[in-house]
Write a protein that holds these residues in place. Structure first.
Motif, PDB file in Angstrom:
ATOM      1  N   HIS A  17     -37.159  -8.285   9.787  1.00  0.00           N
ATOM      2  CA  HIS A  17     -36.175  -9.081  10.515  1.00  0.00           C
ATOM      3  C   HIS A  17     -34.808  -8.585  10.084  1.00  0.00           C
ATOM      4  CE1 HIS A  17     -34.017 -13.184  11.255  1.00  0.00           C
ATOM      5  NE2 HIS A  17     -33.711 -12.275  12.152  1.00  0.00           N
ATOM      6  N   VAL A  18     -34.050  -8.018  11.023  1.00  0.00           N
ATOM      7  CA  VAL A  18     -32.788  -7.362  10.717  1.00  0.00           C
ATOM      8  C   VAL A  18     -31.639  -8.156  11.330  1.00  0.00           C
ATOM      9  CG1 VAL A  18     -31.480  -5.208  10.812  1.00  0.00           C
ATOM     10  CG2 VAL A  18     -33.995  -5.145  10.771  1.00  0.00           C
ATOM     11  N   ALA A  19     -30.680  -8.525  10.506  1.00  0.00           N
ATOM     12  CA  ALA A  19     -29.447  -9.143  10.995  1.00  0.00           C
ATOM     13  C   ALA A  19     -28.409  -8.046  11.178  1.00  0.00           C
ATOM     14  CB  ALA A  19     -28.940 -10.184   9.999  1.00  0.00           C
ATOM     15  N   ILE A  20     -27.924  -7.903  12.400  1.00  0.00           N
ATOM     16  CA  ILE A  20     -26.922  -6.886  12.703  1.00  0.00           C
ATOM     17  C   ILE A  20     -25.594  -7.586  12.944  1.00  0.00           C
ATOM     18  CG2 ILE A  20     -26.217  -5.072  14.300  1.00  0.00           C
ATOM     19  CD1 ILE A  20     -29.140  -4.470  14.797  1.00  0.00           C
ATOM     20  N   VAL A  21     -24.624  -7.270  12.119  1.00  0.00           N
ATOM     21  CA  VAL A  21     -23.304  -7.886  12.208  1.00  0.00           C
ATOM     22  C   VAL A  21     -22.392  -6.932  12.972  1.00  0.00           C
ATOM     23  CG1 VAL A  21     -21.418  -8.966  10.937  1.00  0.00           C
ATOM     24  CG2 VAL A  21     -23.743  -8.949   9.966  1.00  0.00           C
ATOM     25  N   GLY A  22     -22.050  -7.296  14.185  1.00  0.00           N
ATOM     26  CA  GLY A  22     -21.230  -6.448  15.040  1.00  0.00           C
ATOM     27  C   GLY A  22     -21.999  -6.004  16.267  1.00  0.00           C
ATOM     28  N   ALA A  23     -21.519  -6.414  17.458  1.00  0.00           N
ATOM     29  CA  ALA A  23     -22.208  -6.081  18.711  1.00  0.00           C
ATOM     30  C   ALA A  23     -21.388  -5.113  19.532  1.00  0.00           C
ATOM     31  CB  ALA A  23     -22.512  -7.352  19.505  1.00  0.00           C
ATOM     32  N   GLY A  24     -20.821  -4.102  18.853  1.00  0.00           N
ATOM     33  CA  GLY A  24     -20.243  -2.969  19.548  1.00  0.00           C
ATOM     34  C   GLY A  24     -21.319  -1.930  19.801  1.00  0.00           C
ATOM     35  N   ILE A  25     -20.906  -0.715  20.139  1.00  0.00           N
ATOM     36  CA  ILE A  25     -21.876   0.301  20.529  1.00  0.00           C
ATOM     37  C   ILE A  25     -22.819   0.659  19.382  1.00  0.00           C
ATOM     38  CG2 ILE A  25     -20.237   2.170  20.058  1.00  0.00           C
ATOM     39  CD1 ILE A  25     -23.028   2.099  22.762  1.00  0.00           C
ATOM     40  N   VAL A  26     -22.341   0.689  18.129  1.00  0.00           N
ATOM     41  CA  VAL A  26     -23.224   1.036  17.014  1.00  0.00           C
ATOM     42  C   VAL A  26     -24.250  -0.060  16.783  1.00  0.00           C
ATOM     43  CG1 VAL A  26     -23.328   1.472  14.532  1.00  0.00           C
ATOM     44  CG2 VAL A  26     -21.544   2.551  15.897  1.00  0.00           C
ATOM     45  N   ALA A  47     -16.977 -12.394  18.763  1.00  0.00           N
ATOM     46  CA  ALA A  47     -16.409 -12.479  20.113  1.00  0.00           C
ATOM     47  C   ALA A  47     -17.418 -12.208  21.211  1.00  0.00           C
ATOM     48  CB  ALA A  47     -15.234 -11.508  20.246  1.00  0.00           C
ATOM     49  N   GLY A  48     -18.528 -11.582  20.893  1.00  0.00           N
ATOM     50  CA  GLY A  48     -19.522 -11.228  21.894  1.00  0.00           C
ATOM     51  C   GLY A  48     -19.628  -9.728  22.058  1.00  0.00           C
ATOM     52  N   PRO A  49     -20.715  -9.233  22.653  1.00  0.00           N
ATOM     53  CA  PRO A  49     -20.944  -7.794  22.793  1.00  0.00           C
ATOM     54  C   PRO A  49     -19.829  -7.106  23.583  1.00  0.00           C
ATOM     55  CG  PRO A  49     -22.961  -9.011  23.232  1.00  0.00           C
ATOM     56  CD  PRO A  49     -21.866 -10.031  23.126  1.00  0.00           C
ATOM     57  N   GLY A  50     -19.423  -5.943  23.091  1.00  0.00           N
ATOM     58  CA  GLY A  50     -18.488  -5.100  23.825  1.00  0.00           C
ATOM     59  C   GLY A  50     -17.099  -5.662  23.978  1.00  0.00           C
ATOM     60  N   GLU A  51     -16.685  -6.582  23.104  1.00  0.00           N
ATOM     61  CA  GLU A  51     -15.365  -7.190  23.249  1.00  0.00           C
ATOM     62  C   GLU A  51     -14.313  -6.568  22.337  1.00  0.00           C
ATOM     63  OE1 GLU A  51     -14.278  -9.356  25.382  1.00  0.00           O
ATOM     64  OE2 GLU A  51     -16.199  -9.656  26.383  1.00  0.00           O
ATOM     65  N   SER A  54     -15.188  -1.146  21.336  1.00  0.00           N
ATOM     66  CA  SER A  54     -16.087  -0.586  22.348  1.00  0.00           C
ATOM     67  C   SER A  54     -15.618  -0.880  23.768  1.00  0.00           C
ATOM     68  CB  SER A  54     -17.509  -1.130  22.162  1.00  0.00           C
ATOM     69  OG  SER A  54     -18.096  -0.613  20.990  1.00  0.00           O
ATOM     70  N   PHE A  55     -14.827  -1.932  23.951  1.00  0.00           N
ATOM     71  CA  PHE A  55     -14.311  -2.264  25.273  1.00  0.00           C
ATOM     72  C   PHE A  55     -13.253  -1.278  25.739  1.00  0.00           C
ATOM     73  CE2 PHE A  55     -10.912  -4.161  27.770  1.00  0.00           C
ATOM     74  CZ  PHE A  55     -11.594  -4.683  28.844  1.00  0.00           C
ATOM     75  N   GLY A  56     -12.387  -0.851  24.818  1.00  0.00           N
ATOM     76  CA  GLY A  56     -11.169  -0.169  25.246  1.00  0.00           C
ATOM     77  C   GLY A  56     -11.092   1.313  24.991  1.00  0.00           C
ATOM     78  N   ASN A  57     -12.185   1.950  24.585  1.00  0.00           N
ATOM     79  CA  ASN A  57     -12.152   3.382  24.287  1.00  0.00           C
ATOM     80  C   ASN A  57     -11.884   4.215  25.540  1.00  0.00           C
ATOM     81  OD1 ASN A  57     -14.837   4.085  25.557  1.00  0.00           O
ATOM     82  ND2 ASN A  57     -15.436   2.499  24.100  1.00  0.00           N
ATOM     83  N   ALA A 259     -33.281  -7.364   6.162  1.00  0.00           N
ATOM     84  CA  ALA A 259     -32.299  -6.279   6.066  1.00  0.00           C
ATOM     85  C   ALA A 259     -31.093  -6.687   6.896  1.00  0.00           C
ATOM     86  CB  ALA A 259     -32.875  -4.954   6.580  1.00  0.00           C
ATOM     87  N   ALA A 260     -29.943  -6.138   6.554  1.00  0.00           N
ATOM     88  CA  ALA A 260     -28.719  -6.430   7.299  1.00  0.00           C
ATOM     89  C   ALA A 260     -27.951  -5.137   7.527  1.00  0.00           C
ATOM     90  CB  ALA A 260     -27.844  -7.431   6.541  1.00  0.00           C
ATOM     91  N   LEU A 261     -27.300  -5.075   8.681  1.00  0.00           N
ATOM     92  CA  LEU A 261     -26.461  -3.932   9.027  1.00  0.00           C
ATOM     93  C   LEU A 261     -25.055  -4.439   9.318  1.00  0.00           C
ATOM     94  CD1 LEU A 261     -25.719  -1.065  10.003  1.00  0.00           C
ATOM     95  CD2 LEU A 261     -26.776  -1.638  12.212  1.00  0.00           C
ATOM     96  N   ILE A 262     -24.081  -3.865   8.646  1.00  0.00           N
ATOM     97  CA  ILE A 262     -22.672  -4.184   8.876  1.00  0.00           C
ATOM     98  C   ILE A 262     -22.107  -3.105   9.794  1.00  0.00           C
ATOM     99  CG2 ILE A 262     -20.439  -4.671   7.831  1.00  0.00           C
ATOM    100  CD1 ILE A 262     -22.793  -6.571   7.034  1.00  0.00           C
ATOM    101  N   ALA A 263     -21.762  -3.486  11.017  1.00  0.00           N
ATOM    102  CA  ALA A 263     -21.268  -2.534  12.021  1.00  0.00           C
ATOM    103  C   ALA A 263     -20.099  -3.169  12.767  1.00  0.00           C
ATOM    104  CB  ALA A 263     -22.385  -2.141  12.982  1.00  0.00           C
ATOM    105  N   THR A 264     -19.096  -3.592  12.016  1.00  0.00           N
ATOM    106  CA  THR A 264     -17.959  -4.301  12.596  1.00  0.00           C
ATOM    107  C   THR A 264     -16.690  -3.449  12.618  1.00  0.00           C
ATOM    108  OG1 THR A 264     -17.620  -5.349  10.435  1.00  0.00           O
ATOM    109  CG2 THR A 264     -18.790  -6.615  12.085  1.00  0.00           C
TER     110      THR A 264
END
Length: 427
Positions: A17-26, A47-51, A54-57, A259-264
């Motif tokens: 069970h993986v907690a992913i912190v950050g809903a951008g592209i990574v 803020a939600g996915p792609g906000e 990742s929104f403004g690239n 496990a956790a992933l920091i992708a913020t």
């Protein structure tokens, strides 16, 4: 590579069970690959996915974008760029004292050897970007946003191109090839350019995303359809049990995980510090302008070399994106970068008109060594990090997510992960 003891090997075959912190592209990419492998995923974003970024690239899948900003001669050129209204480098002077410790480390890499080393590290992350995005989005509602295309670098003349010979030699060393076009061939290929733009380099096997924010949202929707639990909350801390990660604190509650992933992105520094990783990380503030209902649409995305900005055809609009501004996370957008983008665009495409325009400013995550942080914390087993891609976060997001998913699952990636190891910033 030489792996740390226990690295990747203690959970192979075990579903986590993986907690992913950050809903951008990574983060979304890692979530999809983990779900496809049978793991449970909780995806958390304030803020939600792609906000976010990742929104403004720029929306370009810039596989050739392996050459860092910190090339030889940057230290000599930078002061003049700051005082030239036509150069894409800006600084909020009040922020300079806070910037200096990072800036000193950053500029130490502005030399030949480090530029080549950084490019060699970036090539495996971004070099097959189009294929990586196609594999990630296949069979999802996001697939329609991925468009294979050429990618152009447009110069005033051949002499301006030759002045960039060092960067192009590095690209050649990594297998990139291109077609060179003088003014007649360039005009025949696309008549949109001003007469002053008389030379271009065209690279095949690149691509563009026609709506980056909608693309990441569609990927997140697919992750939810595969079973991901999406939570809108701010993650304030990580929880450990016996030294291993056992949960994350989100919205005042503890979400248990294996496990956790920091992708913020640029906001990853505080959580990374709680994992024993002290990343010298700054915001490269980036800007975009969107020109809606343009009178003409370029055939392909392009870098206008004189202004160091990209022009990308998107759904119903052109996006002009680029500029580097150092000013931290809190200051409001500056006016001058928007004006610069528009001025350069009008000069490069003088016949262009549009119905309306919108503007955006965001934050690129910039480690001082220009190499992303990808891997497991050396001091907290089960805690992973994935951020720091500077200008190529969208380009390298799917590959980064897939590599992280493999590591989290206990598999050894078929890529030397040494250059990206968070241990290089161990506190």
């Amino acid at each position: 590579m030489t792996a740390r003891a226990g690295m990747y090997g203690d959970v192979s075959g075990k579903k986590r069970h993986v907690a992913i912190v950050g809903a951008g592209i990574v983060g979304v990419s890692a979530a999809i690959w983990l779900l496809r492998d049978g793991h449970r995923v909780t995806l958390i974003d304030r803020a939600g996915p792609g906000e976010g970024t990742s929104f403004g690239n720029g929306g370009v899948l810039a596989s050739c974008g392996i050459v860092p900003v910190t090339g030889p001669g940057l230290i000599r050129r930078a002061p003049g760029m700051l005082f030239d209204r036509d150069q894409p480098l800006f600084l909020r002077w009040a922020y300079l004292p806070r910037l200096m410790p990072w800036l000193v480390k950053y500029l130490r890499h502005a030399n030949d050897a480090d530029t080549r080393r950084i490019a060699a590290a970036m090539a495996p992350i971004v070099g097959d970007s189009l294929a990586d995005h196609l594999a990630l989005s296949a069979g999802t509602g996001a697939e329609r946003f991925v468009v294979p295309s050429d990618y152009l670098y447009v110069y005033r003349d051949r002499a301006a191109f030759q002045a960039d010979a060092f960067g192009w030699s590095i690209r050649a060393d990594h297998g990139f090839t291109w077609e060179e076009m003088e003014r007649p061939a360039l005009t025949a290929w696309d008549p949109i350019f001003a007469p002053e733009q008389s030379f271009a380099v065209k690279l095949a096997n690149h691509g563009r995303i026609t709506d980056p924010g909608a693309y990441v949202k569609a990927l997140a929707d697919h992750a939810v359809s595969l079973g991901a639990h999406l939570i809108l909350a701010d993650v304030s801390d990580v929880v450990r049990d016996g030294g291993r990660i056992s949960g994350v604190r989100a919205g005042g509650e503890t979400i248990p995980c294996d496990a956790a992933l920091i992708a913020t992105g640029v906001w990853s520094k505080p959580l990374a510090a709680r994992l024993g990783i002290d990343v010298p990380l700054e915001s490269e503030r980036g800007y975009h302008i969107e020109l809606w209902d343009p009178s003409v649409m370029p055939k392909a995305p392009m870098m206008i070399a004189s202004g160091k900005f990209v022009v990308t055809p998107m759904d119903g609009r052109l996006r002009l994106a680029g500029v580097i501004e150092f000013g931290g996370l809190d200051a409001a957008p500056s006016r001058a970068p928007f004006d610069l983008l528009l001025r350069h665009a009008k000069a490069a495409m003088p016949g262009l008109t549009w119905a309306r325009q919108t503007e955006w400013m965001g934050h690129r995550p910039a480690p001082a060594d220009s190499i992303p942080v990808i891997g497991e914390s050396p001091s907290v087993p089960g805690a992973f990090l994935g951020f720091g891609h500077h200008h190529v976060g969208l380009t390298g997001g799917p590959k980064t997510g897939r590599l992280l998913a493999q590591m989290i699952a206990g598999r050894r990636p078929n890529t030397d992960m040494t250059p990206y190891d968070p241990a290089r910033f161990a506190a």
